[in-house]
Design a protein around this motif. Sequence first.
Motif, mmCIF file in Angstrom:
data_model
loop_
_atom_site.group_PDB
_atom_site.id
_atom_site.type_symbol
_atom_site.label_atom_id
_atom_site.label_comp_id
_atom_site.label_asym_id
_atom_site.label_seq_id
_atom_site.Cartn_x
_atom_site.Cartn_y
_atom_site.Cartn_z
ATOM 1 N N LEU A 181 -1.352 -17.268 5.503
ATOM 2 C CA LEU A 181 -3.354 -18.245 6.004
ATOM 3 C C LEU A 181 -3.817 -18.952 4.567
ATOM 4 N N THR A 182 -4.024 -19.714 4.484
ATOM 5 C CA THR A 182 -4.976 -20.533 3.414
ATOM 6 C C THR A 182 -5.494 -19.846 2.205
ATOM 7 N N GLU A 183 -6.315 -18.678 2.776
ATOM 8 C CA GLU A 183 -7.129 -18.089 2.023
ATOM 9 C C GLU A 183 -6.203 -16.741 1.361
ATOM 10 N N ALA A 184 -5.652 -16.247 0.387
ATOM 11 C CA ALA A 184 -5.416 -14.951 0.224
ATOM 12 C C ALA A 184 -5.847 -14.163 0.394
ATOM 13 N N GLU A 185 -7.172 -14.378 0.087
ATOM 14 C CA GLU A 185 -8.474 -12.939 0.714
ATOM 15 C C GLU A 185 -8.225 -12.611 1.933
ATOM 16 N N ASN A 186 -7.880 -13.807 2.794
ATOM 17 C CA ASN A 186 -7.368 -12.951 4.277
ATOM 18 C C ASN A 186 -6.214 -12.914 4.890
ATOM 19 N N GLU A 187 -5.475 -13.746 3.411
ATOM 20 C CA GLU A 187 -4.416 -13.103 3.721
ATOM 21 C C GLU A 187 -4.096 -11.501 3.576
ATOM 22 N N LYS A 188 -4.619 -11.132 2.789
ATOM 23 C CA LYS A 188 -4.436 -10.275 1.800
ATOM 24 C C LYS A 188 -4.434 -8.878 3.441
ATOM 25 N N SER A 189 -6.145 -9.086 3.609
ATOM 26 C CA SER A 189 -6.760 -8.048 5.270
ATOM 27 C C SER A 189 -5.630 -8.195 6.384
ATOM 28 N N ASP A 190 -4.880 -9.815 6.232
ATOM 29 C CA ASP A 190 -4.745 -9.720 7.707
ATOM 30 C C ASP A 190 -3.162 -9.491 7.911
ATOM 31 N N TYR A 191 -2.345 -10.158 6.582
ATOM 32 C CA TYR A 191 -0.875 -10.224 6.674
ATOM 33 C C TYR A 191 -0.539 -9.720 5.538
ATOM 34 N N ASP B 174 -4.159 -5.990 -6.661
ATOM 35 C CA ASP B 174 -4.607 -5.542 -5.850
ATOM 36 C C ASP B 174 -3.936 -4.665 -4.783
ATOM 37 N N LEU B 175 -3.098 -5.215 -3.490
ATOM 38 C CA LEU B 175 -1.888 -4.463 -3.275
ATOM 39 C C LEU B 175 -0.840 -3.394 -3.423
ATOM 40 N N LEU B 176 -0.622 -3.764 -4.653
ATOM 41 C CA LEU B 176 0.214 -3.327 -5.641
ATOM 42 C C LEU B 176 -0.531 -2.137 -5.771
ATOM 43 N N ALA B 177 -1.120 -1.866 -6.419
ATOM 44 C CA ALA B 177 -2.544 -1.072 -6.937
ATOM 45 C C ALA B 177 -2.286 -0.213 -6.071
ATOM 46 N N GLN B 178 -2.648 -0.975 -4.909
ATOM 47 C CA GLN B 178 -3.195 0.532 -3.606
ATOM 48 C C GLN B 178 -1.973 1.080 -3.337
ATOM 49 N N GLU B 179 -0.718 0.769 -3.189
ATOM 50 C CA GLU B 179 0.396 1.298 -2.526
ATOM 51 C C GLU B 179 1.318 2.247 -3.886
ATOM 52 N N GLU B 180 1.666 1.707 -4.838
ATOM 53 C CA GLU B 180 1.897 2.404 -5.670
ATOM 54 C C GLU B 180 0.825 3.602 -6.688
ATOM 55 N N LYS B 181 -0.099 3.246 -6.823
ATOM 56 C CA LYS B 181 -1.209 4.457 -7.255
ATOM 57 C C LYS B 181 -0.900 4.540 -8.973
ATOM 58 N N LYS B 182 -0.448 3.650 -9.517
ATOM 59 C CA LYS B 182 0.098 4.247 -10.512
ATOM 60 C C LYS B 182 -1.064 3.481 -11.829
ATOM 61 N N SER C 80 -6.302 -16.857 -6.583
ATOM 62 C CA SER C 80 -6.104 -15.520 -5.292
ATOM 63 C C SER C 80 -4.874 -14.476 -4.836
ATOM 64 N N ALA C 81 -3.794 -15.387 -4.713
ATOM 65 C CA ALA C 81 -2.955 -14.619 -4.559
ATOM 66 C C ALA C 81 -2.542 -13.276 -5.324
ATOM 67 N N ILE C 82 -2.157 -13.466 -6.482
ATOM 68 C CA ILE C 82 -1.768 -13.159 -7.636
ATOM 69 C C ILE C 82 -2.898 -12.568 -8.146
ATOM 70 N N GLY C 83 -4.089 -11.902 -7.854
ATOM 71 C CA GLY C 83 -5.001 -10.886 -7.641
ATOM 72 C C GLY C 83 -4.092 -10.097 -6.160
ATOM 73 N N SER C 84 -4.789 -10.864 -5.388
ATOM 74 C CA SER C 84 -4.799 -10.266 -4.336
ATOM 75 C C SER C 84 -3.133 -9.291 -3.881
ATOM 76 N N ARG C 85 -2.696 -9.631 -4.856
ATOM 77 C CA ARG C 85 -1.350 -8.626 -4.124
ATOM 78 C C ARG C 85 -0.628 -7.905 -5.757
ATOM 79 N N ASN D 238 1.839 -7.646 4.030
ATOM 80 C CA ASN D 238 3.112 -7.497 4.056
ATOM 81 C C ASN D 238 3.875 -8.816 3.512
ATOM 82 N N LEU D 239 2.971 -10.078 3.718
ATOM 83 C CA LEU D 239 3.448 -10.881 3.460
ATOM 84 C C LEU D 239 3.011 -10.879 1.696
ATOM 85 N N LEU D 240 2.203 -10.554 1.620
ATOM 86 C CA LEU D 240 1.761 -10.488 -0.359
ATOM 87 C C LEU D 240 3.058 -9.935 -0.875
ATOM 88 N N LEU D 241 3.068 -8.395 -0.273
ATOM 89 C CA LEU D 241 3.720 -7.640 -1.146
ATOM 90 C C LEU D 241 5.386 -8.020 -0.999
#
Length: 83
Positions: free
Chosen positions: A10-20, A62-70, A55-60, A22-25
């Motif tokens: 998507l054009t906005e990373a915040e939307n991509e983070k919630s909708d897709y 954030d997703l890594l933090a949720q996934e890895e818990k480190k 925003s894509a960097i921050g979203s990625r 896996n693309l950011l991960l």
Amino acid sequence: MTFQKINFGLTEAENEKSDYPNLLLHGFLDSSGIIDRVLNDNKYLVYGPKGSGKSAIGSRIDLLAQEEKKFFAHQHFLRKFDY
């Protein structure tokens, strides 16, 4: 796979983070190693012109933090600040 079936995101990373997420991960190209520098070199501010991927960097991260818990991450967006 045909070209029409490729999901470019998507054009906005915040939307991509919630909708897709896996693309950011799994589809995020980090050719300059910025994610590693932010996570491991005590860098904490990402700045650049509009559309440069902040925003894509921050979203990625954030997703890594949720996934890895480190580690934990929190994004702040300037549009939410009172000027």
